[in-house]
Design a protein around this motif. Sequence first.
Motif, PDB file in Angstrom:
ATOM      1  N   VAL A 192      -4.390   5.897   2.514  1.00  0.00           N
ATOM      2  CA  VAL A 192      -4.070   5.080   1.518  1.00  0.00           C
ATOM      3  C   VAL A 192      -4.574   5.615   0.223  1.00  0.00           C
ATOM      4  N   VAL A 193      -3.542   5.797  -1.030  1.00  0.00           N
ATOM      5  CA  VAL A 193      -4.306   6.178  -2.097  1.00  0.00           C
ATOM      6  C   VAL A 193      -4.021   5.209  -3.259  1.00  0.00           C
ATOM      7  N   GLU A 194      -3.480   3.874  -2.909  1.00  0.00           N
ATOM      8  CA  GLU A 194      -3.299   2.818  -4.026  1.00  0.00           C
ATOM      9  C   GLU A 194      -2.481   1.692  -3.435  1.00  0.00           C
TER      10      GLU A 194
ATOM     11  N   ARG B 109      -9.627  -0.785   0.147  1.00  0.00           N
ATOM     12  CA  ARG B 109     -10.660  -0.699   1.178  1.00  0.00           C
ATOM     13  C   ARG B 109     -11.402  -1.781   1.060  1.00  0.00           C
TER      14      ARG B 109
ATOM     15  N   GLU C 196      -0.585   8.687   0.966  1.00  0.00           N
ATOM     16  CA  GLU C 196      -0.414   9.835  -0.061  1.00  0.00           C
ATOM     17  C   GLU C 196       0.894  10.589   0.076  1.00  0.00           C
TER      18      GLU C 196
ATOM     19  N   VAL D 285       0.859  -1.031   0.115  1.00  0.00           N
ATOM     20  CA  VAL D 285       0.146  -0.046  -0.015  1.00  0.00           C
ATOM     21  C   VAL D 285       1.028   1.304   0.165  1.00  0.00           C
TER      22      VAL D 285
ATOM     23  N   ALA E  67      -7.681   2.980  -4.354  1.00  0.00           N
ATOM     24  CA  ALA E  67      -8.019   3.111  -2.666  1.00  0.00           C
ATOM     25  C   ALA E  67      -9.249   2.414  -2.637  1.00  0.00           C
TER      26      ALA E  67
END
Length: 406
Positions: free
Chosen positions: A133-135, A123, A93, A90, A119
């Motif tokens: 978490v962005v990706e 989730r 940002e 993960v 993201a």
Amino acid sequence: MNTEPTVLVVGGGATGAGIARDLALRGVDVLLVERGGLGTGTTGRSHGLLHSGARYAEADATGARECLTENRVLQDIAGACVRETGGLFVRLENDDPDYFEAKLRACREVDIPTERLDADTARERVPDLSDAVVEAFEVPDGTIFPSRLVAANAADAAENGATIRTQTPVEGIDVTDGKVDGVRLGGQTETTVNPTCVVNATGAWAGKIADMAGLRLEMAPSRGVMVAVEYDGLGPVLNRCREPSDGDIIVPHRQTAVVGTTSVPVTDPDGYDTAEWEVERAIEECAAMVPAVAEATEHRRWWGVRPLYAPDEAGTDRRGISRGFTLLDHGRESIANFYSVVGGKLTTYREMAEVTADRVCEQLGVDEPCLTASERLPGADDPERLDRFVDRYGGPNPADAEGHSD
């Protein structure tokens, strides 16, 4: 007990037990000795990650491929000693997106199966993931129950003629005319044995055993903390996708999550300080991925010592030392029947054992193939039997101290 075994294996972690099993399956007379219970060193004090290879993909492509291969072998042969959880890398940002891209690209280049997730999809896999978490991307990580794995290897070795002696420290090694001709054992096995070959598979302690034989082995151990917190339902292993650092992994184990770890150099794997800041750092950093772990009840904590081999390393930062393994044939120095296997990872223990057994068999003139990649471990389909093996050889270790059948 035969006091003239063909091979004496010193060290009852995964590698030592794996070597004993491999040799016994080839018909070699083996004695394995361990100063405590099996797996009480590095093996049983790990975080129990079954590596996909992704953690090493961009820095060590060969090591990553080895992990992936052995991951698949263990899923075939080890049954309830391992669990296929999957894993996520993960990116938060504030983490470097270029590192994420490099890691993903490197995984694909060494054929580690991956799936890129946005993201929201990440989730869905792990509902408690941080909003930061962005990706993420998926990899085939899993978990290992180290106590079961070691005990099953030892049990199979014993069923094929090996002798396993726990609570049996090596107290001295006698060398005459360039060969080990006697190894003095203490504890519950007060005797001297006269093996044809000796294999030093003691991990971070390999330097101490080598020193008894008058050899110098440059180990560079480092300690790391693991904290098991009460947290059920995590699902996959979580890895922070950034340069290696403290607190970048969360490993699901039954009703707990193991968070870790740190890397602090130590000089003596038997005697080192520990620090509360390591626990706090591990939890704080892992909570950046899953905030709930910061509030979870601590179940237990333990430190392990990495068996790093670094003959050319002078610095104190040991994160960059290779996690690959090395087989040392000390006949090239002065002792013709003495070997040390150092470094490596729990995931690749079987390969380490195979390489070592191949070399020993070459010296002995034994022309039998390795069977450990295809022969299932005893009890693989019977968790209760595995746990009886664990009790036989010293009981569960911290990495899987819940210790009994699912």
